[in-house]
Design a protein around this motif. Sequence first.
Motif, PDB file in Angstrom:
ATOM      1  N   UNK A 189       0.828  -1.202   0.000  1.00  0.00           N
ATOM      2  CA  UNK A 189       0.000   0.000   0.000  1.00  0.00           C
ATOM      3  C   UNK A 189       0.869   1.261   0.000  1.00  0.00           C
ATOM      4  N   UNK A 190       1.961   1.232   0.749  1.00  0.00           N
ATOM      5  CA  UNK A 190       2.880   2.378   0.775  1.00  0.00           C
ATOM      6  C   UNK A 190       3.472   2.612  -0.613  1.00  0.00           C
ATOM      7  N   UNK A 191       3.964   1.550  -1.224  1.00  0.00           N
ATOM      8  CA  UNK A 191       4.581   1.665  -2.550  1.00  0.00           C
ATOM      9  C   UNK A 191       3.572   2.188  -3.568  1.00  0.00           C
ATOM     10  N   UNK A 192       2.342   1.708  -3.493  1.00  0.00           N
ATOM     11  CA  UNK A 192       1.307   2.198  -4.402  1.00  0.00           C
ATOM     12  C   UNK A 192       1.094   3.704  -4.230  1.00  0.00           C
ATOM     13  N   UNK A 193       0.948   4.162  -2.997  1.00  0.00           N
ATOM     14  CA  UNK A 193       0.695   5.581  -2.763  1.00  0.00           C
ATOM     15  C   UNK A 193       1.848   6.464  -3.223  1.00  0.00           C
TER      16      UNK A 193
END
Length: 254
Positions: free
Chosen positions: A228-232
């Motif tokens: 989720x962090x990488x996506x954001x």
Amino acid sequence: MSTNDFQDRGVVVTGAGSGIGRATALQFAARGARVLVADLDRARAEQTVADITAGGGTAVAVVGDLSEQAVVDEVVRTAVETFGGLDVLVNNAGIMDSMSAAADVTDTEWERVIRVNLTAPFLLTRAALPHMLAAGKGAIVNTASEASLRGSAAGAAYTASKHGIAGLTKSTAVMYRAQGVRTNAIAPGGTVTNIQVNADRDALGPAVLGSYMGNVGKPASAEEQAAAIVFLASDAASNINGVVLAVDNGWSAV
């Protein structure tokens, strides 16, 4: 997201020696990023760097207490000098409280939790922003918490610190969106990590909070939070700004 969507971008991940931070650093590196691993534990930080370089990636470690301005300055300076810039900042490092209710929180606990969980991300954000603004782009992702969304997921100090992170995230997003810098956060629910909780189970806080913990559901893996962090931080999230994304298996929806 493609497998090289962060090719040659400079990324700082704090708390990257273990847990969500380590998983995040590895995922960024696997997508071509050059990663600065910041952590308080030297052995863990160096192990993350070793694992990244063994896989053909580029990484460097900075060890120290991120609530200290000198360490923050070293992190940002090292990233800019080593990678040629700073494209992504992940403020992930944090500590738990003892689940204490407000009347039972000591000055020492309050000041340490706020310093590590809120002041350190602010200091890093403040130090990173000039470089992102000069480049006209950048992404900041903060690790908030389920405790950013409710009052029943942790003690008074941790809850206040993580509500503060949500506010810092939204304020930064609004202030710098016109200059190309996006700021978002994830709000993890129960996650399998090595974060320590030293609670007196006979105290008021744990006694009250225990009745709410049955809604946690299946804990997430560190890798799920990292994704989720990488996506954001990615270009796929180019129009997402000021969001506190619950990654909690629906706990916040109960």
